[in-house]
Each structure stands twice: as structure tokens, then as C-alpha cells.
Design an enzyme around this catalytic site. Structure first.
Site, PDB file in Angstrom:
ATOM      1  N   ASP A  12       0.856  -1.184   0.000  1.00 26.79           N
ATOM      2  CA  ASP A  12       0.000   0.000   0.000  1.00 26.79           C
ATOM      3  C   ASP A  12       0.891   1.233   0.000  1.00 26.79           C
ATOM      4  O   ASP A  12       2.103   1.143   0.236  1.00 26.79           O
ATOM      5  CB  ASP A  12      -0.914  -0.009   1.234  1.00 26.79           C
ATOM      6  CG  ASP A  12      -1.846   1.199   1.275  1.00 26.79           C
ATOM      7  OD1 ASP A  12      -2.525   1.449   0.265  1.00 26.79           O
ATOM      8  OD2 ASP A  12      -1.874   1.903   2.299  1.00 26.79           O
ATOM      9  N   SER A  13       0.268   2.381  -0.217  1.00 25.63           N
ATOM     10  CA  SER A  13       1.019   3.635  -0.179  1.00 25.63           C
ATOM     11  C   SER A  13       1.455   3.993   1.231  1.00 25.63           C
ATOM     12  O   SER A  13       2.320   4.852   1.410  1.00 25.63           O
ATOM     13  CB  SER A  13       0.163   4.765  -0.751  1.00 25.63           C
ATOM     14  OG  SER A  13      -1.030   4.912   0.004  1.00 25.63           O
ATOM     15  N   CYS A  75      -4.172  -1.040  -2.262  1.00 30.55           N
ATOM     16  CA  CYS A  75      -4.258   0.411  -2.447  1.00 30.55           C
ATOM     17  C   CYS A  75      -5.195   0.638  -3.621  1.00 30.55           C
ATOM     18  O   CYS A  75      -4.962   0.109  -4.711  1.00 30.55           O
ATOM     19  CB  CYS A  75      -2.878   0.987  -2.743  1.00 30.55           C
ATOM     20  SG  CYS A  75      -2.877   2.737  -3.235  1.00 30.55           S
ATOM     21  N   GLU A 154      -3.710   8.696   9.242  1.00 29.16           N
ATOM     22  CA  GLU A 154      -2.308   8.443   9.560  1.00 29.16           C
ATOM     23  C   GLU A 154      -1.832   9.262  10.757  1.00 29.16           C
ATOM     24  O   GLU A 154      -0.820   8.918  11.388  1.00 29.16           O
ATOM     25  CB  GLU A 154      -1.437   8.685   8.330  1.00 29.16           C
ATOM     26  CG  GLU A 154      -1.837   7.782   7.174  1.00 29.16           C
ATOM     27  CD  GLU A 154      -0.679   7.334   6.308  1.00 29.16           C
ATOM     28  OE1 GLU A 154       0.421   7.890   6.455  1.00 29.16           O
ATOM     29  OE2 GLU A 154      -0.884   6.407   5.502  1.00 29.16           O
ATOM     30  N   CYS A 186     -10.878   3.457  -0.326  1.00 27.78           N
ATOM     31  CA  CYS A 186      -9.474   3.626   0.024  1.00 27.78           C
ATOM     32  C   CYS A 186      -9.240   2.751   1.242  1.00 27.78           C
ATOM     33  O   CYS A 186     -10.081   2.718   2.148  1.00 27.78           O
ATOM     34  CB  CYS A 186      -9.161   5.093   0.338  1.00 27.78           C
ATOM     35  SG  CYS A 186      -7.486   5.357   1.010  1.00 27.78           S
ATOM     36  N   HIS A 188      -7.490   3.088   3.739  1.00 31.30           N
ATOM     37  CA  HIS A 188      -7.467   3.811   5.010  1.00 31.30           C
ATOM     38  C   HIS A 188      -8.886   3.950   5.588  1.00 31.30           C
ATOM     39  O   HIS A 188      -9.050   4.042   6.804  1.00 31.30           O
ATOM     40  CB  HIS A 188      -6.900   5.220   4.826  1.00 31.30           C
ATOM     41  CG  HIS A 188      -5.425   5.284   4.615  1.00 31.30           C
ATOM     42  ND1 HIS A 188      -4.813   4.846   3.459  1.00 31.30           N
ATOM     43  CD2 HIS A 188      -4.425   5.750   5.416  1.00 31.30           C
ATOM     44  CE1 HIS A 188      -3.521   5.046   3.542  1.00 31.30           C
ATOM     45  NE2 HIS A 188      -3.248   5.593   4.725  1.00 31.30           N
TER      46      HIS A 188
END
Length: 282
Positions: A12-13, A75, A154, A186, A188
């Protein structure tokens, strides 16, 4: 190493793909996993397709050095821009997080009005809309880019009043459209699921592609006879974590959302991988 014992590569990013890794751990507790988070170059959502493809190739090159048997692009932005090309370049299974989420949303909706929240890169790619319209051309699909969600997650602000206010502003248009299903586009975003459920209400089904992707991976490994089944007394699953920056910060965050404490995270120079592919295209 047998193919069954080889690890699954997940990337993932940043930290969002840990939601996919978590679902794989839950549904396939015997599988070994190698996870890479591109924490030096996050977010991907504001980068070009060419850049995302280059990043993805570098990460795949790194994961192949770990003898992975399959790769999960955890991602949405990289799945949208790089999956089709990476699939053709590799001789092992490669899956993304978009198709599974789209199929689940298509099955869940009752009024055919589906919302998608994602990074700007994923929304602009139109990939969810393309997959959903292939399933049913009659679907009405509404996308909304939510670029602030990734940095908020994050920073650990998943239950903060500021995040809730931003969420309400983002999804207001989707609520006016009368959607009954919303894809968390996403990786996240599942970490904001309880907040988004509060904002959207009980009448809107939230689709978590992380869970659905783990289901798809399980079925794929079973079909190909590649699933690891630990023998009685055999070694437990091994999880290894790598990042391109901020290893200590990543490790702390990972330990807060995974079902066990992450003992070690290694930082690597991801730019040193994949150079042969890039030179071959010049």
C-alpha cells in the site's frame, strides 16, 4: 520453500493496506505475509498514473525478492492505475481491492444508487464506475474525493470531532443523491467505518473492500492449490513488515490496529528496486 509455504505479498502507499493484511490474518491465519508500506511517498491519490505505475513496479520487484506466491495491491489508487499492467507482467497471481468491493456493492444495493468515497486519483480514474456499469449499466453511481481522510487516519484522528465535521461535509452531496450503498474506496477508510456509519446512518450499507479482497484471495489460493495449511506442531504464520520511511511510526500504528504487537519493521530503499524494468522502457 514449497509454494504453499511461500508468503503473500501485500503493499500500500502507507498504513491503509494494513486493513487488508488484518483481514487476511483473520481469514487465513496460517498464511505468511510480507507487507510493504510506501510511507516515504504517501499519498498516492494526488500523483499521476505514470508515477503510480513506477512506484508499483518497484514495490513488486522488492516483494519478488521475498519469494511471494501472490501479490495483493492493497491500495485503491494503485489498483486503479497499475493492476492491469502488473498482472500481465507477473507470473504469479496479482489482485487489487477494487473488483471485490464493486461486486459486493452491486449485490448489496436495492435502489441501484451507489456512492464511492476515495482519493482523487481513484475517483478521477473512473475505475469503480467502469466495473459497476459492467455489472449493471443501470446503476447510478456518485463519486466523491475525500483527500483529507488519509492524513487524518495516519495522524490517528479516526474518532476526532474535526474528522467527523470533515466527513459530514464530504458526504453531504452523496446523502442528497439518495444512495443506499457506499464503497469505502481507500484502504485507510475502514479505520473510519464507525464514524462514517454515524454520519451516513443505518439506511446506507458501507462496503469494506479490504474484507472482500481477503475473501477473493482465499478463494483464489484454494482454487490454485496454493493455500498454506499448518500441520500440527508446525511453525506459526510469520509476518514481516517493510517501509520506505518512518519505521518506528509505522510500527506503532500497525500495533494499534493489528491483532498482535508488531515486533519489528524494517526500512528499505525502495528506489533501488525495479530499475531494470524502467530502463527497458526508455
Amino acid at each position: 520453500m514449497s509454494v504453499e509455504d511461500a508468503p503473500i505479498g501485500v503493499f500500500d502507499s502507507g498504513v491503509g493496506g494494513l486493513t487488508v493484511a488484518r483481514e487476511i490474518m483473520r481469514q487465513m491465519p496460517d498464511e505468511n505475509i510480507v507487507y510493504f508500506g510506501d510511507t516515504a511517498r504517501v499519498p498516492y491519490g494526488n500523483k499521476s498514473k505514470t508515477t503510480i505505475l513506477r512506484f508499483s513496479r518497484q514495490i513488486v520487484s522488492f516483494l519478488r525478492t521475498k519469494q511471494v506466491k501472490a501479490i495483493v495491491i492493497a491500495c485503491n489508487t494503485a489498483s486503479a492505475h497499475a493492476l492491469d499492467i502488473i498482472e500481465k507482467e507477473q507470473d504469479i497471481p496479482v489482485i487489487g481491492v477494487i473488483r471485490a468491493g464493486a461486486r459486493t456493492a452491486a449485490a448489496a444495493t436495492e435502489n441501484g444508487r451507489i456512492g464511492i468515497i476515495a482519493t482523487r486519483g481513484t475517483i478521477d480514474s473512473g475505475v469503480y464506475e467502469e466495473v459497476l456499469r459492467h455489472i449493471d449499466p443501470g446503476f447510478q453511481i456518485f463519486g466523491k474525493a475525500c483527500p483529507l481522510f488519509v492524513p487524518l487516519v495516519e495522524e490517528g484522528l479516526t474518532h476526532d470531532f474535526i474528522t467527523e465535521e470533515i466527513a459530514r461535509r464530504y458526504v453531504k452531496d452523496l446523502q442528497y443523491k439518495g444512495i443506499d450503498t457506499m464503497i469505502l474506496g481507500c484502504t485507510h477508510y475502514p479505520l473510519l467505518r464507525s464514524l462514517l456509519k454515524k454520519v451516513m446512518g443505518d439506511d446506507v450499507t458501507l462496503v469494506n473492500p479490504a474484507y472482500e479482497t481477503a475473501v477473493e484471495l482465499l478463494e483464489l489460493l484454494e482454487q490454485k492449490g496454493m493455500r498454506r495449511k499448518r500441520q500440527p506442531g508446525g511453525p506459526p504464520a510469520e509476518y514481516r513488515f517493510y517501509v520506505s520511511d518512518l519505521a518506528a511510526q509505522f510500527q506503532e500504528f500497525a500495533g494499534s490496529i493489528l491483532p498482535y504487537d508488531v515486533a519489528e519493521t524494517q526500512q528499505i530503499d525502495i528506489e533501488s528496486y525495479g530499475q531494470e524494468t524502467e530502463r527497458g522502457e526508455k
